[in-house]
Design a protein around this motif. Sequence first.
Motif, mmCIF file in Angstrom:
data_model
loop_
_atom_site.group_PDB
_atom_site.id
_atom_site.type_symbol
_atom_site.label_atom_id
_atom_site.label_comp_id
_atom_site.label_asym_id
_atom_site.label_seq_id
_atom_site.Cartn_x
_atom_site.Cartn_y
_atom_site.Cartn_z
ATOM 1 N N CYS A 1 0.839 -1.210 0.000
ATOM 2 C CA CYS A 1 0.000 0.000 0.000
ATOM 3 C C CYS A 1 0.867 1.252 0.000
ATOM 4 C CB CYS A 1 -0.942 -0.005 1.207
ATOM 5 S SG CYS A 1 -0.109 -0.123 2.804
ATOM 6 N N VAL A 2 1.980 1.196 0.741
ATOM 7 C CA VAL A 2 2.882 2.354 0.814
ATOM 8 C C VAL A 2 3.460 2.636 -0.570
ATOM 9 C CG1 VAL A 2 4.973 3.254 1.922
ATOM 10 C CG2 VAL A 2 3.429 1.766 3.217
ATOM 11 N N LYS A 3 3.842 1.566 -1.261
ATOM 12 C CA LYS A 3 4.403 1.722 -2.602
ATOM 13 C C LYS A 3 3.341 2.221 -3.586
ATOM 14 C CE LYS A 3 6.571 -0.609 -6.445
ATOM 15 N NZ LYS A 3 6.811 -1.857 -7.169
ATOM 16 N N ALA A 4 2.138 1.684 -3.469
ATOM 17 C CA ALA A 4 1.116 1.968 -4.494
ATOM 18 C C ALA A 4 0.463 3.339 -4.344
ATOM 19 C CB ALA A 4 0.040 0.885 -4.447
ATOM 20 N N CYS A 5 0.460 3.894 -3.145
ATOM 21 C CA CYS A 5 -0.266 5.162 -2.943
ATOM 22 C C CYS A 5 0.322 6.263 -3.831
ATOM 23 C CB CYS A 5 -0.210 5.593 -1.482
ATOM 24 S SG CYS A 5 -0.943 7.235 -1.264
ATOM 25 N N PRO A 6 -0.479 6.813 -4.742
ATOM 26 C CA PRO A 6 0.062 7.818 -5.669
ATOM 27 C C PRO A 6 0.368 9.151 -4.987
ATOM 28 C CG PRO A 6 -2.293 7.478 -6.079
ATOM 29 C CD PRO A 6 -1.894 6.496 -5.009
ATOM 30 N N GLU A 7 -0.165 9.339 -3.759
ATOM 31 C CA GLU A 7 0.026 10.629 -3.075
ATOM 32 C C GLU A 7 1.100 10.579 -1.994
ATOM 33 O OE1 GLU A 7 -1.592 13.042 -4.371
ATOM 34 O OE2 GLU A 7 -2.863 11.755 -5.603
ATOM 35 N N GLY A 8 1.711 9.448 -1.787
ATOM 36 C CA GLY A 8 2.687 9.344 -0.693
ATOM 37 C C GLY A 8 2.016 9.570 0.656
ATOM 38 N N ALA A 9 0.813 9.011 0.804
ATOM 39 C CA ALA A 9 0.041 9.281 2.023
ATOM 40 C C ALA A 9 0.098 8.147 3.046
ATOM 41 C CB ALA A 9 -1.418 9.572 1.647
ATOM 42 N N MET A 10 0.680 7.016 2.691
ATOM 43 C CA MET A 10 0.738 5.882 3.628
ATOM 44 C C MET A 10 2.128 5.813 4.255
ATOM 45 S SD MET A 10 -2.098 4.266 3.747
ATOM 46 C CE MET A 10 -2.621 2.589 3.597
ATOM 47 N N TYR A 11 2.179 5.608 5.538
ATOM 48 C CA TYR A 11 3.492 5.547 6.202
ATOM 49 C C TYR A 11 3.371 4.789 7.521
ATOM 50 C CZ TYR A 11 1.705 9.173 9.296
ATOM 51 O OH TYR A 11 0.944 9.849 10.202
ATOM 52 N N PHE A 12 4.499 4.286 7.988
ATOM 53 C CA PHE A 12 4.545 3.624 9.303
ATOM 54 C C PHE A 12 5.186 4.576 10.310
ATOM 55 C CE2 PHE A 12 3.846 -0.085 6.722
ATOM 56 C CZ PHE A 12 3.215 -1.004 7.560
#
Length: 305
Positions: A268-279
């Motif tokens: 999901c982190v890789k696929a998010c086009p907005e750079g909105a997923m993070y740990f």
Amino acid sequence: MEQTGKKRKQIRRIYSVSFSPTGNTRILTETLAGQFADNFGTAFESIDFTMQQARAEGKVYTFIKGDLVVFGMPTYAGKLPNKLISFVREGFAGGGADAAALVSFGNRSFDNALAELCELLEKDGFQIIGAGAFAAQHAFAWDEKAPVFRKIHTPEAKPPGQGRPDARDLNALAEFGRAVIRKTESEEHYDGNPVSVPGNAEAPYYTPRGLDGNPVHFLKAKPQTDVSRCTGCGICETCCPMGSISLEKKGKTELPVVTGICMKCHACVKACPEGAMYFDDEAYLSHRSMLVRDCQIRCEPVWFV
Ligand SMILES: Cc1cc2nc3c(=O)[nH]c(=O)nc-3n(C[C@H](O)[C@H](O)[C@H](O)COP(=O)(O)O)c2cc1C
Ligand code: SF4
Ligand code: SF4
């Protein structure tokens, strides 16, 4: 295509089979399957069992003698991703097909992953004809895609395995492929001796360490959403191998919520086009920093026939 030469084994169908949330493993298996396809004058079929739909209840991928299957999985905690083991056991019937077993790993170590994969495939009825472990970009590197992650966490160096598999790795992969092809053409192929690989399929998982060297636990860590960037597009929901993300209405917009098990695969982190997923889990970040600090020395690929 009919093969020539007295001893050449008849290879009729070629497959790339992979579980590959961030794509490294699939690049490796498809590259190798492509080499085999060119050699044997046929096309290859790609089976990707990353997503749940490909692992539906009762689904069994069946192979037969004369098939050559490149079967790849990533290393997670020194073994194979544990949530996939039961499907690899139940969902593949090798039928005496030849298999080239392949694991990718993020330049720490593949520890016991290749041994585990070989053992599982043998139990599935494949004949292991070759096995290899190839370093690739660590999935945890994708965190840096999120601007908010770069604000909360700034390690001094890049995560391990950046830019890999690179040209040198692909040369080694081609060499491995040539060795497998030679083996299909030789009498030794039928001697029944298993390919010997390092590691122990029964060994426990690697215990992640933090920066201070002590064990850290982040089994419950899940990706967070940077609400200032998320557009509610739903891409993360469709790419989670565990089917654990769903979009939920929050005020005027829909935002992703991780409701089920998270294997930290970073799809999901890789696929998010907005750079909105993070740990942002502290234990996870400490382990990630340890990897960045301690795993910079290049691990070369290894292969066995
Ligand atoms: C949860 C998790 C655990 C991992 N554990 C290891 C490990 O023990 N050793 C290692 O070298 N790389 C490890 N990696 C890195 C992956 O093996 C590597 O990035 C792999 O190429 C990912 O495959 P994929 O791109 O096909 O998803 C881990 C990655 C994840 C997501
Ligand atoms: S992929 Fe990114 S932008 Fe799209 S819903 Fe998921 S977090 Fe939001
Ligand atoms: S929620 Fe967890 S399991 Fe699902 S794609 Fe993201 S990191 Fe992978």
